[in-house]
Design a protein around this motif. Structure first.
Motif, PDB file in Angstrom:
ATOM      1  N   LYS A 160       3.366   8.852   2.206  1.00  0.00           N
ATOM      2  CA  LYS A 160       3.728   7.523   1.700  1.00  0.00           C
ATOM      3  C   LYS A 160       4.733   6.808   2.591  1.00  0.00           C
ATOM      4  O   LYS A 160       5.566   6.031   2.127  1.00  0.00           O
ATOM      5  N   LYS A 161       4.653   7.054   3.889  1.00  0.00           N
ATOM      6  CA  LYS A 161       5.602   6.428   4.813  1.00  0.00           C
ATOM      7  C   LYS A 161       4.860   5.821   5.999  1.00  0.00           C
ATOM      8  O   LYS A 161       3.854   6.350   6.461  1.00  0.00           O
ATOM      9  N   TRP A 162       5.419   4.706   6.474  1.00  0.00           N
ATOM     10  CA  TRP A 162       4.876   4.023   7.637  1.00  0.00           C
ATOM     11  C   TRP A 162       5.982   3.805   8.652  1.00  0.00           C
ATOM     12  O   TRP A 162       7.104   3.422   8.291  1.00  0.00           O
ATOM     13  N   ASP A 163       5.670   4.048   9.923  1.00  0.00           N
ATOM     14  CA  ASP A 163       6.579   3.702  11.002  1.00  0.00           C
ATOM     15  C   ASP A 163       6.392   2.220  11.316  1.00  0.00           C
ATOM     16  O   ASP A 163       5.270   1.755  11.548  1.00  0.00           O
ATOM     17  N   SER A 164       7.490   1.492  11.319  1.00  0.00           N
ATOM     18  CA  SER A 164       7.446   0.046  11.470  1.00  0.00           C
ATOM     19  C   SER A 164       8.126  -0.375  12.757  1.00  0.00           C
ATOM     20  O   SER A 164       9.207   0.115  13.093  1.00  0.00           O
ATOM     21  N   GLN A 165       7.486  -1.313  13.477  1.00  0.00           N
ATOM     22  CA  GLN A 165       8.084  -1.957  14.641  1.00  0.00           C
ATOM     23  C   GLN A 165       8.099  -3.458  14.411  1.00  0.00           C
ATOM     24  O   GLN A 165       7.136  -4.021  13.898  1.00  0.00           O
ATOM     25  N   LEU A 166       9.176  -4.100  14.805  1.00  0.00           N
ATOM     26  CA  LEU A 166       9.274  -5.551  14.755  1.00  0.00           C
ATOM     27  C   LEU A 166       9.879  -6.034  16.054  1.00  0.00           C
ATOM     28  O   LEU A 166      10.912  -5.528  16.495  1.00  0.00           O
ATOM     29  N   ARG A 167       9.227  -7.011  16.679  1.00  0.00           N
ATOM     30  CA  ARG A 167       9.730  -7.645  17.890  1.00  0.00           C
ATOM     31  C   ARG A 167       9.730  -9.153  17.636  1.00  0.00           C
ATOM     32  O   ARG A 167       8.680  -9.750  17.423  1.00  0.00           O
ATOM     33  N   SER A 168      10.927  -9.744  17.626  1.00  0.00           N
ATOM     34  CA  SER A 168      11.047 -11.137  17.236  1.00  0.00           C
ATOM     35  C   SER A 168      11.983 -11.881  18.182  1.00  0.00           C
ATOM     36  O   SER A 168      12.938 -11.315  18.702  1.00  0.00           O
ATOM     37  N   ILE A 208       4.131  -2.689   0.431  1.00  0.00           N
ATOM     38  CA  ILE A 208       4.641  -3.455   1.563  1.00  0.00           C
ATOM     39  C   ILE A 208       3.860  -4.770   1.612  1.00  0.00           C
ATOM     40  O   ILE A 208       2.635  -4.760   1.785  1.00  0.00           O
ATOM     41  N   PRO A 209       4.525  -5.908   1.421  1.00  0.00           N
ATOM     42  CA  PRO A 209       3.807  -7.196   1.425  1.00  0.00           C
ATOM     43  C   PRO A 209       3.099  -7.443   2.754  1.00  0.00           C
ATOM     44  O   PRO A 209       3.385  -6.800   3.774  1.00  0.00           O
ATOM     45  N   ALA A 210       2.181  -8.386   2.732  1.00  0.00           N
ATOM     46  CA  ALA A 210       1.418  -8.729   3.936  1.00  0.00           C
ATOM     47  C   ALA A 210       2.363  -9.024   5.096  1.00  0.00           C
ATOM     48  O   ALA A 210       3.326  -9.779   4.955  1.00  0.00           O
ATOM     49  N   THR A 211       2.088  -8.418   6.244  1.00  0.00           N
ATOM     50  CA  THR A 211       2.980  -8.576   7.388  1.00  0.00           C
ATOM     51  C   THR A 211       3.041 -10.021   7.873  1.00  0.00           C
ATOM     52  O   THR A 211       4.072 -10.471   8.376  1.00  0.00           O
ATOM     53  N   GLY A 212       1.950 -10.781   7.736  1.00  0.00           N
ATOM     54  CA  GLY A 212       1.988 -12.186   8.107  1.00  0.00           C
ATOM     55  C   GLY A 212       2.968 -12.967   7.248  1.00  0.00           C
ATOM     56  O   GLY A 212       3.694 -13.840   7.745  1.00  0.00           O
ATOM     57  N   TYR A 213       3.003 -12.654   5.961  1.00  0.00           N
ATOM     58  CA  TYR A 213       3.970 -13.290   5.057  1.00  0.00           C
ATOM     59  C   TYR A 213       5.398 -12.916   5.441  1.00  0.00           C
ATOM     60  O   TYR A 213       6.290 -13.774   5.485  1.00  0.00           O
ATOM     61  N   LEU A 214       5.628 -11.662   5.759  1.00  0.00           N
ATOM     62  CA  LEU A 214       6.971 -11.223   6.138  1.00  0.00           C
ATOM     63  C   LEU A 214       7.441 -11.914   7.416  1.00  0.00           C
ATOM     64  O   LEU A 214       8.607 -12.310   7.533  1.00  0.00           O
ATOM     65  N   LEU A 215       6.516 -12.082   8.377  1.00  0.00           N
ATOM     66  CA  LEU A 215       6.899 -12.748   9.618  1.00  0.00           C
ATOM     67  C   LEU A 215       7.221 -14.219   9.389  1.00  0.00           C
ATOM     68  O   LEU A 215       8.199 -14.743   9.925  1.00  0.00           O
ATOM     69  N   MET A 216       6.416 -14.899   8.579  1.00  0.00           N
ATOM     70  CA  MET A 216       6.623 -16.334   8.393  1.00  0.00           C
ATOM     71  C   MET A 216       7.842 -16.651   7.539  1.00  0.00           C
ATOM     72  O   MET A 216       8.477 -17.687   7.720  1.00  0.00           O
ATOM     73  N   THR A 217       8.166 -15.770   6.604  1.00  0.00           N
ATOM     74  CA  THR A 217       9.285 -16.049   5.701  1.00  0.00           C
ATOM     75  C   THR A 217      10.551 -15.317   6.096  1.00  0.00           C
ATOM     76  O   THR A 217      11.603 -15.528   5.487  1.00  0.00           O
ATOM     77  N   HIS A 218      10.476 -14.442   7.099  1.00  0.00           N
ATOM     78  CA  HIS A 218      11.638 -13.692   7.580  1.00  0.00           C
ATOM     79  C   HIS A 218      12.269 -12.835   6.479  1.00  0.00           C
ATOM     80  O   HIS A 218      13.482 -12.659   6.425  1.00  0.00           O
ATOM     81  N   LYS A 219      11.412 -12.308   5.604  1.00  0.00           N
ATOM     82  CA  LYS A 219      11.882 -11.396   4.565  1.00  0.00           C
ATOM     83  C   LYS A 219      12.159 -10.019   5.168  1.00  0.00           C
ATOM     84  O   LYS A 219      11.590  -9.642   6.202  1.00  0.00           O
ATOM     85  N   PRO A 220      13.040  -9.237   4.534  1.00  0.00           N
ATOM     86  CA  PRO A 220      13.312  -7.881   5.028  1.00  0.00           C
ATOM     87  C   PRO A 220      12.046  -7.034   5.036  1.00  0.00           C
ATOM     88  O   PRO A 220      11.192  -7.158   4.145  1.00  0.00           O
ATOM     89  N   TYR A 221      11.946  -6.176   6.019  1.00  0.00           N
ATOM     90  CA  TYR A 221      10.810  -5.268   6.102  1.00  0.00           C
ATOM     91  C   TYR A 221      11.058  -4.083   5.175  1.00  0.00           C
ATOM     92  O   TYR A 221      11.685  -3.090   5.540  1.00  0.00           O
ATOM     93  N   GLU A 222      10.531  -4.194   3.951  1.00  0.00           N
ATOM     94  CA  GLU A 222      10.680  -3.154   2.959  1.00  0.00           C
ATOM     95  C   GLU A 222       9.645  -3.366   1.874  1.00  0.00           C
ATOM     96  O   GLU A 222       9.109  -4.465   1.708  1.00  0.00           O
ATOM     97  N   ALA A 223       9.354  -2.297   1.137  1.00  0.00           N
ATOM     98  CA  ALA A 223       8.412  -2.398   0.034  1.00  0.00           C
ATOM     99  C   ALA A 223       9.050  -3.143  -1.131  1.00  0.00           C
ATOM    100  O   ALA A 223      10.269  -3.200  -1.265  1.00  0.00           O
ATOM    101  N   ALA A 224       8.205  -3.718  -1.969  1.00  0.00           N
ATOM    102  CA  ALA A 224       8.661  -4.430  -3.159  1.00  0.00           C
ATOM    103  C   ALA A 224       7.835  -3.964  -4.351  1.00  0.00           C
ATOM    104  O   ALA A 224       6.636  -3.657  -4.217  1.00  0.00           O
TER     105      ALA A 224
END
Length: 316
Positions: A160-168, A208-224
């Motif tokens: 139940k874990k994902w490795d996450s990368q973000l480059r912004s 984990i919300p849609a990554t496109g939504y997270l990128l556009m809204t700059h929400k924290p990278y975490e499950a909800a």
């Protein structure tokens, strides 16, 4: 194997649709929701996905951005291919035994905001041999606009874990690497629907919300925490017969997503809505299916093939 090795070899360099194995056809019976584990992908694919073609869909888009609704278009491409489970990349050379067939979704969303435009692409890779690989393995999303670029990637890490990368290019985000825990990822909903709605998980669990939504809204990278439901579609945005609705409601984010699709195989996605606040206003993104074809697009790359774009409602 559906194809012999001798038949596959000359096609490997030409096609991104070279799946070697098939899965069982998904059922259309009512789901036993108590037996469905949210993070475990289940269901199966029919021969529809193993005929050497991709399914290419075009959607008319009304996109939330900057407190307004902007016009755009979405291309949603489904195709089966072979994928390496250790490297989590496409199997090109067929020398690595750690290979499994996947259903791949490429979603390309383009819209304009005043003078400038956006392009957001998400790719999701979900194994079809669900007894061996019950989880989606990888999601990548990139976003480009006239301000700059951002990129994110999720790789399934087990348990139940994902490795996450973000480059912004935004200072408050910059470069991040972290491990995220969740029962489910929203980006895999498209593949789950196409494998049979009777296997969709429902209830309350972490997503984990849609990554496109997270990128556009700059929400924290975490499950909800979200509440997920499956029912007959009763709205008026989509008009095809015998439609189902799959909804995800993130109470803490004040966001709701609804996916609408055919109840009968191959479970064509008629569209989706996404509602959340933007600059103090509750707005809704809507995507409606306008065109669909099935074609080996990777071999249609000559100047003479440009006219085929008209069949998808695309400009030349």
């Amino acid at each position: 194997m559906r194809y012999s090795i001798l038949f596959l070899l000359p096609l490997l360099l030409l096609s991104c649709n070279t799946v070697q194995d098939t899965a069982d056809t998904a059922h259309q019976t009512a789901p036993d929701t108590a037996a469905i584990v949210p993070g475990h992908f289940s269901g199966g694919l029919s021969d529809y996905w193993y005929e050497g073609k991709a399914e290419i869909n075009t959607y008319d888009l009304e996109q939330i951005r900057y407190g307004e609704i902007h016009p755009g278009q979405v291309n949603l491409i489904f195709v089966s291919e072979d994928f390496l489970t250790d490297k989590q990349v496409k199997n090109d050379n067929y020398t690595n035994p750690a290979s499994t067939p996947v259903l791949k979704t490429n979603m390309i969303r383009r819209f304009t905001t005043g003078i400038y435009d956006y392009s957001v692409m998400t790719s999701t890779f979900t194994p079809t041999k669900t007894d061996e690989q019950p989880h989606s393995l990888k999601v990548t999303t990139s976003m480009q606009d006239w301000c700059g670029q951002t990129f994110t990637q999720l790789n399934y890490a087990g348990g139940k874990k994902w490795d996450s990368q973000l480059r912004s290019y935004f200072e408050r985000e910059a470069d991040q690497n972290q491990r995220l825990a969740a029962d489910f990822i929203e980006d895999e909903v498209f593949n789950r629907i196409r494998s049979g709605w009777d296997k969709l998980p429902t209830g309350s669990f972490d997503i984990i919300p849609a990554t496109g939504y997270l990128l556009m809204t700059h929400k924290p990278y975490e499950a909800a925490k979200a509440t997920v439901s499956l029912q007959d579609y009763t709205g008026d945005q989509f008009t095809a017969e015998k439609l189902k609705s799959y909804s995800i409601h993130y109470e803490g984010l004040d966001r709701k997503v609804e996916f609408v699709f055919d109840a009968a195989a191959p479970y064509i996605l008629r569209g989706w809505t996404e509602t959340y606040p933007s600059r103090g206003k509750k707005l809704t993104t809507v995507a409606r299916l306008s065109h669909q074809i099935r074609a080996p697009y990777w071999s249609q790359n000559s100047v003479a093939d440009r006219e085929k774009r008209r069949t998808l409602g695309l400009g030349l």
